[in-house]
Design an enzyme around this catalytic site. Structure first.
Site, PDB file in Angstrom:
ATOM      1  N   GLU A  19       3.500  -8.808  13.626  1.00 58.90           N
ATOM      2  CA  GLU A  19       2.709  -9.280  14.762  1.00 58.90           C
ATOM      3  C   GLU A  19       2.270 -10.717  14.539  1.00 58.90           C
ATOM      4  O   GLU A  19       2.083 -11.472  15.471  1.00 58.90           O
ATOM      5  CB  GLU A  19       1.452  -8.423  14.904  1.00 58.90           C
ATOM      6  CG  GLU A  19       1.673  -7.108  15.594  1.00 58.90           C
ATOM      7  CD  GLU A  19       0.400  -6.316  15.593  1.00 58.90           C
ATOM      8  OE1 GLU A  19       0.093  -5.714  14.551  1.00 58.90           O
ATOM      9  OE2 GLU A  19      -0.278  -6.317  16.621  1.00 58.90           O
ATOM     10  N   ARG A  21       0.808  -1.229   0.000  1.00 59.63           N
ATOM     11  CA  ARG A  21       0.000   0.000   0.000  1.00 59.63           C
ATOM     12  C   ARG A  21       0.835   1.271   0.000  1.00 59.63           C
ATOM     13  O   ARG A  21       0.326   2.353  -0.304  1.00 59.63           O
ATOM     14  CB  ARG A  21      -1.013  -0.037   1.156  1.00 59.63           C
ATOM     15  CG  ARG A  21      -2.173  -0.978   0.885  1.00 59.63           C
ATOM     16  CD  ARG A  21      -3.075  -1.128   2.098  1.00 59.63           C
ATOM     17  NE  ARG A  21      -2.438  -1.850   3.178  1.00 59.63           N
ATOM     18  CZ  ARG A  21      -2.452  -3.178   3.333  1.00 59.63           C
ATOM     19  NH1 ARG A  21      -3.118  -3.928   2.481  1.00 59.63           N
ATOM     20  NH2 ARG A  21      -1.831  -3.759   4.333  1.00 59.63           N
TER      21      ARG A  21
HETATM   22  O1  PRP Z   1       4.747  -1.884  11.574  1.00 59.12           O
HETATM   23  P1  PRP Z   1       4.560  -3.346  11.248  1.00 59.12           P
HETATM   24  O2  PRP Z   1       4.162  -4.162  12.453  1.00 59.12           O
HETATM   25  O3  PRP Z   1       5.720  -3.930  10.538  1.00 59.12           O
HETATM   26  O4  PRP Z   1       3.278  -3.454  10.296  1.00 59.12           O
HETATM   27  C1  PRP Z   1       3.014  -2.540   9.271  1.00 59.12           C
HETATM   28  C2  PRP Z   1       2.890  -3.248   7.944  1.00 59.12           C
HETATM   29  O5  PRP Z   1       1.799  -4.176   7.995  1.00 59.12           O
HETATM   30  C3  PRP Z   1       0.961  -3.985   6.862  1.00 59.12           C
HETATM   31  O6  PRP Z   1       1.390  -4.742   5.776  1.00 59.12           O
HETATM   32  P2  PRP Z   1       1.498  -6.326   5.795  1.00 59.12           P
HETATM   33  O7  PRP Z   1       2.874  -6.749   6.224  1.00 59.12           O
HETATM   34  O8  PRP Z   1       0.335  -6.879   6.574  1.00 59.12           O
HETATM   35  O9  PRP Z   1       1.458  -6.724   4.267  1.00 59.12           O
HETATM   36  P3  PRP Z   1       0.394  -6.469   3.104  1.00 59.12           P
HETATM   37  O10 PRP Z   1       0.903  -5.225   2.400  1.00 59.12           O
HETATM   38  O11 PRP Z   1       0.562  -7.694   2.265  1.00 59.12           O
HETATM   39  O12 PRP Z   1      -0.962  -6.312   3.720  1.00 59.12           O
HETATM   40  C4  PRP Z   1       1.121  -2.506   6.565  1.00 59.12           C
HETATM   41  O13 PRP Z   1       0.774  -2.201   5.219  1.00 59.12           O
HETATM   42  C5  PRP Z   1       2.574  -2.246   6.849  1.00 59.12           C
HETATM   43  O14 PRP Z   1       3.398  -2.470   5.717  1.00 59.12           O
HETATM   44  N1  ADE Z   2      -2.054  -4.068  14.205  1.00 55.10           N
HETATM   45  C1  ADE Z   2      -2.399  -3.951  12.905  1.00 55.10           C
HETATM   46  N2  ADE Z   2      -3.609  -3.471  12.596  1.00 55.10           N
HETATM   47  C2  ADE Z   2      -3.966  -3.344  11.297  1.00 55.10           C
HETATM   48  N3  ADE Z   2      -3.198  -3.679  10.277  1.00 55.10           N
HETATM   49  C3  ADE Z   2      -1.989  -4.161  10.558  1.00 55.10           C
HETATM   50  N4  ADE Z   2      -0.993  -4.556   9.771  1.00 55.10           N
HETATM   51  C4  ADE Z   2       0.036  -4.961  10.545  1.00 55.10           C
HETATM   52  N5  ADE Z   2      -0.262  -4.825  11.845  1.00 55.10           N
HETATM   53  C5  ADE Z   2      -1.526  -4.319  11.886  1.00 55.10           C
END
Ligand code: PRP
Ligand code: ADE
Length: 118
Positions: A43, A6
């Site tokens: 997480e 994103r």
């Molecule tokens: O601060 P953090 O705990 O590292 O989490 C933040 C990340 O989590 C989400 O992506 P995700 O890794 O879920 O991947 P996605 O883009 O495939 O949804 C979000 O878009 C960030 O990139």
């Molecule tokens: N705590 C959280 N809530 C929503 N989206 C997430 N992506 C990664 N961690 C998240």
């Protein structure tokens, strides 16, 4: 530099406004050519991000952008990749910061700018 996936929505728009280039930091296995990678914890598991070795030149100034800052693992990994390429990471930019999870402290000393704090 924008994070997969994103960060790709906001990064190119901001880069165009600033009149600068945009580079991608992607999940493992998505970028062609020679890459560097860094593993990190989320997480809900583990992941790895990559950057192309010629994405930035040494000394180049970089902003890192993503949609969300949670634990900070993703942004920290992106900063590490850029620092391996000897870029100067000036700031991380996110739309939403989940403050309770302490991501900004994790990314320190790189400052974090967020539009919305929750
Ligand atoms: O601060 P953090 O705990 O590292 O989490 C933040 C990340 O989590 C989400 O992506 P995700 O890794 O879920 O991947 P996605 O883009 O495939 O949804 C979000 O878009 C960030 O990139
Ligand atoms: N705590 C959280 N809530 C929503 N989206 C997430 N992506 C990664 N961690 C998240």
């Amino acid at each position: 530099a924008g994070l997969d996936a994103r960060g790709f929505l906001f990064g190119p728009l901001l880069a165009q406004r600033l009149g600068v280039g945009f580079v991608q930091v992607r999940k493992r296995g998505k970028l062609p050519g020679p890459t560097l990678s860094v593993a990190y914890q989320l997480e809900y598991g583990k992941a790895e991000v990559e950057i192309q070795q010629d994405a930035v030149a040494p000394g180049q100034k970089v902003l890192v952008i993503d949609d969300l800052l949670a634990t900070g693992g993703t942004l920290l990994a992106a900063c590490e990749l850029l620092e391996k390429l000897q870029a100067r990471v000036l700031e991380c930019v996110v739309v939403v910061e989940l403050q309770e999870l302490g991501g900004a402290e994790r990314v320190r000393p790189v400052p974090v700018f967020s539009l919305v704090q929750y």
